[in-house]
Design a protein around this motif. Sequence first.
Motif, PDB file in Angstrom:
ATOM      1  N   SER A 212       0.852  -1.174   0.000  1.00 19.83           N
ATOM      2  CA  SER A 212       0.000   0.000   0.000  1.00 19.83           C
ATOM      3  C   SER A 212       0.892   1.229   0.000  1.00 19.83           C
ATOM      4  CB  SER A 212      -0.888   0.017   1.252  1.00 19.83           C
ATOM      5  OG  SER A 212      -1.585   1.248   1.332  1.00 19.83           O
ATOM      6  N   GLU A 213       0.452   2.245  -0.696  1.00 20.89           N
ATOM      7  CA  GLU A 213       1.079   3.548  -0.510  1.00 20.89           C
ATOM      8  C   GLU A 213       0.171   4.290   0.461  1.00 20.89           C
ATOM      9  OE1 GLU A 213       1.385   6.354  -3.763  1.00 20.89           O
ATOM     10  OE2 GLU A 213       2.869   7.533  -2.666  1.00 20.89           O
ATOM     11  N   VAL A 214       0.601   4.314   1.702  1.00 21.63           N
ATOM     12  CA  VAL A 214      -0.241   4.837   2.776  1.00 21.63           C
ATOM     13  C   VAL A 214       0.046   6.317   2.988  1.00 21.63           C
ATOM     14  CG1 VAL A 214      -0.868   4.586   5.194  1.00 21.63           C
ATOM     15  CG2 VAL A 214      -0.190   2.593   3.886  1.00 21.63           C
ATOM     16  N   ASP A 215      -1.016   7.082   3.086  1.00 18.71           N
ATOM     17  CA  ASP A 215      -0.867   8.505   3.392  1.00 18.71           C
ATOM     18  C   ASP A 215      -0.309   8.726   4.792  1.00 18.71           C
ATOM     19  OD1 ASP A 215      -1.972   9.356   1.023  1.00 18.71           O
ATOM     20  OD2 ASP A 215      -3.185  10.889   2.030  1.00 18.71           O
ATOM     21  N   ILE A 216       0.688   9.596   4.856  1.00 18.45           N
ATOM     22  CA  ILE A 216       1.101  10.100   6.170  1.00 18.45           C
ATOM     23  C   ILE A 216       0.228  11.320   6.423  1.00 18.45           C
ATOM     24  CG2 ILE A 216       2.975  10.984   7.587  1.00 18.45           C
ATOM     25  CD1 ILE A 216       4.955   9.762   5.579  1.00 18.45           C
ATOM     26  N   ARG A 217      -0.671  11.216   7.376  1.00 16.78           N
ATOM     27  CA  ARG A 217      -1.575  12.328   7.636  1.00 16.78           C
ATOM     28  C   ARG A 217      -0.818  13.514   8.232  1.00 16.78           C
ATOM     29  NH1 ARG A 217      -5.913   8.623  10.737  1.00 16.78           N
ATOM     30  NH2 ARG A 217      -6.947   7.658   8.937  1.00 16.78           N
ATOM     31  N   ALA A 218      -1.511  14.630   8.317  1.00 18.55           N
ATOM     32  CA  ALA A 218      -0.862  15.867   8.765  1.00 18.55           C
ATOM     33  C   ALA A 218      -0.187  15.710  10.128  1.00 18.55           C
ATOM     34  CB  ALA A 218      -1.873  17.000   8.805  1.00 18.55           C
ATOM     35  N   ASP A 219      -0.722  14.828  10.975  1.00 17.47           N
ATOM     36  CA  ASP A 219      -0.139  14.676  12.318  1.00 17.47           C
ATOM     37  C   ASP A 219       0.850  13.520  12.390  1.00 17.47           C
ATOM     38  OD1 ASP A 219      -1.751  12.473  12.116  1.00 17.47           O
ATOM     39  OD2 ASP A 219      -2.971  12.903  13.889  1.00 17.47           O
ATOM     40  N   GLY A 220       1.177  12.912  11.259  1.00 18.99           N
ATOM     41  CA  GLY A 220       2.161  11.827  11.250  1.00 18.99           C
ATOM     42  C   GLY A 220       1.550  10.447  11.411  1.00 18.99           C
ATOM     43  N   SER A 221       0.262  10.392  11.728  1.00 19.69           N
ATOM     44  CA  SER A 221      -0.380   9.078  11.812  1.00 19.69           C
ATOM     45  C   SER A 221      -0.651   8.575  10.404  1.00 19.69           C
ATOM     46  CB  SER A 221      -1.685   9.173  12.619  1.00 19.69           C
ATOM     47  OG  SER A 221      -2.616   9.985  11.932  1.00 19.69           O
ATOM     48  N   LEU A 222      -0.929   7.274  10.322  1.00 14.84           N
ATOM     49  CA  LEU A 222      -1.143   6.672   9.008  1.00 14.84           C
ATOM     50  C   LEU A 222      -2.621   6.396   8.782  1.00 14.84           C
ATOM     51  CD1 LEU A 222       1.839   4.159   8.932  1.00 14.84           C
ATOM     52  CD2 LEU A 222       1.750   6.504   8.079  1.00 14.84           C
TER      53      LEU A 222
ATOM     54  N   ASN B 192      -4.837   1.263  10.431  1.00 19.06           N
ATOM     55  CA  ASN B 192      -4.412   0.913  11.789  1.00 19.06           C
ATOM     56  C   ASN B 192      -3.454  -0.277  11.752  1.00 19.06           C
ATOM     57  OD1 ASN B 192      -5.898  -1.444  11.482  1.00 19.06           O
ATOM     58  ND2 ASN B 192      -7.689  -0.659  12.586  1.00 19.06           N
ATOM     59  N   GLU B 193      -2.913  -0.593  12.930  1.00 18.53           N
ATOM     60  CA  GLU B 193      -1.949  -1.683  13.100  1.00 18.53           C
ATOM     61  C   GLU B 193      -2.400  -2.964  12.426  1.00 18.53           C
ATOM     62  OE1 GLU B 193       1.117  -0.209  14.974  1.00 18.53           O
ATOM     63  OE2 GLU B 193       0.893  -2.374  15.313  1.00 18.53           O
ATOM     64  N   GLU B 194      -3.670  -3.290  12.674  1.00 15.92           N
ATOM     65  CA  GLU B 194      -4.182  -4.570  12.212  1.00 15.92           C
ATOM     66  C   GLU B 194      -4.150  -4.637  10.684  1.00 15.92           C
ATOM     67  OE1 GLU B 194      -8.107  -5.310  13.635  1.00 15.92           O
ATOM     68  OE2 GLU B 194      -8.275  -7.145  12.431  1.00 15.92           O
ATOM     69  N   MET B 195      -4.594  -3.565  10.049  1.00 15.11           N
ATOM     70  CA  MET B 195      -4.584  -3.532   8.581  1.00 15.11           C
ATOM     71  C   MET B 195      -3.149  -3.547   8.060  1.00 15.11           C
ATOM     72  SD  MET B 195      -7.661  -3.688   7.735  1.00 15.11           S
ATOM     73  CE  MET B 195      -7.311  -3.628   6.001  1.00 15.11           C
ATOM     74  N   LEU B 196      -2.303  -2.724   8.669  1.00 17.85           N
ATOM     75  CA  LEU B 196      -0.920  -2.631   8.189  1.00 17.85           C
ATOM     76  C   LEU B 196      -0.204  -3.972   8.291  1.00 17.85           C
ATOM     77  CD1 LEU B 196       0.128   0.817   9.717  1.00 17.85           C
ATOM     78  CD2 LEU B 196      -0.277   0.315   7.303  1.00 17.85           C
ATOM     79  N   SER B 197      -0.563  -4.757   9.320  1.00 13.64           N
ATOM     80  CA  SER B 197       0.152  -6.012   9.508  1.00 13.64           C
ATOM     81  C   SER B 197      -0.242  -7.059   8.461  1.00 13.64           C
ATOM     82  CB  SER B 197      -0.058  -6.532  10.926  1.00 13.64           C
ATOM     83  OG  SER B 197      -1.430  -6.793  11.117  1.00 13.64           O
ATOM     84  N   THR B 198      -1.255  -6.755   7.640  1.00 14.05           N
ATOM     85  CA  THR B 198      -1.586  -7.694   6.561  1.00 14.05           C
ATOM     86  C   THR B 198      -0.710  -7.459   5.328  1.00 14.05           C
ATOM     87  OG1 THR B 198      -3.230  -6.250   5.493  1.00 14.05           O
ATOM     88  CG2 THR B 198      -4.032  -7.679   7.265  1.00 14.05           C
ATOM     89  N   LEU B 199       0.114  -6.419   5.376  1.00 17.78           N
ATOM     90  CA  LEU B 199       0.875  -6.025   4.181  1.00 17.78           C
ATOM     91  C   LEU B 199       2.341  -6.442   4.263  1.00 17.78           C
ATOM     92  CD1 LEU B 199      -0.604  -2.408   3.960  1.00 17.78           C
ATOM     93  CD2 LEU B 199      -1.223  -4.374   2.518  1.00 17.78           C
ATOM     94  N   ASP B 200       2.917  -6.750   3.093  1.00 22.15           N
ATOM     95  CA  ASP B 200       4.349  -7.063   3.025  1.00 22.15           C
ATOM     96  C   ASP B 200       5.178  -5.793   2.927  1.00 22.15           C
ATOM     97  OD1 ASP B 200       3.901  -9.911   2.797  1.00 22.15           O
ATOM     98  OD2 ASP B 200       3.247  -9.520   0.730  1.00 22.15           O
ATOM     99  N   VAL B 201       4.669  -4.809   2.176  1.00 21.21           N
ATOM    100  CA  VAL B 201       5.427  -3.596   1.897  1.00 21.21           C
ATOM    101  C   VAL B 201       4.528  -2.378   2.107  1.00 21.21           C
ATOM    102  CG1 VAL B 201       6.527  -2.244   0.066  1.00 21.21           C
ATOM    103  CG2 VAL B 201       6.949  -4.702   0.211  1.00 21.21           C
TER     104      VAL B 201
END
Length: 589
Positions: free
Chosen positions: A414-424, A427-436
């Motif tokens: 995924s190309e995940v947006d870095i939001r204005a406050d630095g959060s993505l 969430n953790e659970e979704m991100l952990s399904t990804l390789d890159v």
Amino acid sequence: MDNARISRVFSDISTLLQLEGEPVFKTRAYSRAADIAANHPVDLVSIANDLDALKEIPGIGNAIALKIQELAETDNLQFYEDLQGRFPAGLLTLLEVPGIGPKTALRASEDLGIYSVETLEQSIEAGEFEKLPRVGKKNADSILRHIRSQRRQSDRHMLGMALPIAERLCETLRVAFPSASNITIAGSTRRGVETVGDLDLLCTSDTPAEITHWFAAMDEVADILGQGDTKTSVVLRNGLQVDLRVASAESFGALLLYFTGSKQHGINLRSRAQSMGLSLNEYGLTNVETGHLESFPTETAVYDRLGLPYIPPEMREDWGEIQRAIDGEMPTLIEVDDIRGDLHVHSDWSDGRVPIEEMLVEAQSLGREYIAITDHSSGRGVANGLSDKRLIAHNEEIDRLQGEFPDIRILKGSEVDIRADGSLDYNEEMLSTLDVVIASVHSAMGQAREVMTERVLTAMNNPHVTAIGHLTTRLLFDGIRSRDPVDIDVEAIFSAASTTGTLLEINASTKRLDLKDTHIFRARQLGARFLINTDSHRPSGLSDVRFGVTMGRRGLCEAHHVVNTLPLDQFVKFIETPKKQRFAFLEKQ
Ligand code: DGT
Ligand code: CA
Ligand code: CA
Ligand code: ZN
């Protein structure tokens, strides 16, 4: 975010709402707000925390005032993002081209797949664009002229546009003059500078006049600036200037060396020659005492005579390369063939043009061993970003496709947006399904330096973030527009790469080239490691990897500095290693 930018947002909103068929009174409110913002004497951001003060400005009502507040606070406007997301990518770029109205822009992007100034030019040249309703040849030609005159005025051209033209001209010469040899690109194009002033072409032949006269008489030449028997200088119809030199083969080495530059590299070589009692020019080396001229058929022979190893063109920038050569510390620069995977690729799940399959077919034909499909995350309404639910489906689709494409490893990304406050965006659970995970800034680009730096550092500290995409978000001038880099403390980011285990992307997309060469040079010194990715939105984009490799070479990267040179099994081990230990893992390779 300044008044001009706020004005731009409102005028875009007005146009897009018109296209959606909204009533005039509604769209007028926005076009009026655009005018007010453009002409207002006070910086709107500076008064934006006071809603009443905003509403006191004639023509600004509650709805617009609230939008100005949102823009001022977050550098972003969700309403605007959502609105853009309902239209094809690239539509707003087309709207910036004078002479293209909203309806034509929509047709051009939907029917002809035009998404950039370059594709617009191609379509006009191919005679397609003029066939759209109410366009016609005259309008199309005038748009083309406008783009080209803008470009001429800017006097630098993107390498990604200039190099293919240079290559095509060389091919034309090869076909027309089979007996000519050493048909070569020189100048800044050969050095791989991100933008070039003009093209410099060289060749050797016994009948130079025949070649220079033929060249100046080519169809695509708009203007002849100079014409001699051994050289000619022309302006092409696309606005590019080309200098062609023809010489004899015995002295080609010194000629190529001279015309490749850089000017300062040439000067440094000349002073080295002087210290040896020699004088260097484009014909060769002359013994100052005897006046004897030595010619050299190759550059290597010149360097050798000067007691130096061959210095690749990308290094010839006076960034210490001659000392490096003297000290025997020449790097073995990375090459295109070293690249085995592409970790930033879009499909029509978000804002790419084609289904994942088509990207895979092309990646395979280019010999890639692995690829990550990194469609945009949910926050990118503009780019049809993936909600959690769609990301899960995306992952399932990749599992399914892996079965159909056993010869290329497809990584979940995924190309995940870095939001204005630095959060993505996930969430953790979704991100952990990804390789890159490629984490990128796409919004609130006007943040203050400290805020932007903290924002990206926060993302780098996230254990799921593999790499930071296109760090500075700058866009090179394409004939219509450019975008300045964000204000960020690059030293802090580059240093944090190794401590956090985060890779930095060298984005090879021809408009981006981000990180740029000097950044790569410095980041490498500070221990960073890279991914060279194409950020492709269509199959042809996958070949742009060569521009990223060129930037890497200019930054003195060897293959081991770039992690997607690893063979598949090693790359998989890399991403399976806990993030903090990844750089230690690389050290062991
Ligand atoms: P550009 O076209 O602005 O992107 O940059 P270049 O490097 O292609 O420069 P250009 O086209 O003016 O000249 C091509 C090469 O010719 C340049 O890299 C070095 C050489 N050259 C041109 N003028 C001079 C000069 O006055 N002195 C020296 N030493 N070399 C020169
Ligand atoms: Ca040049
Ligand atoms: Ca030139
Ligand atoms: Zn991006």
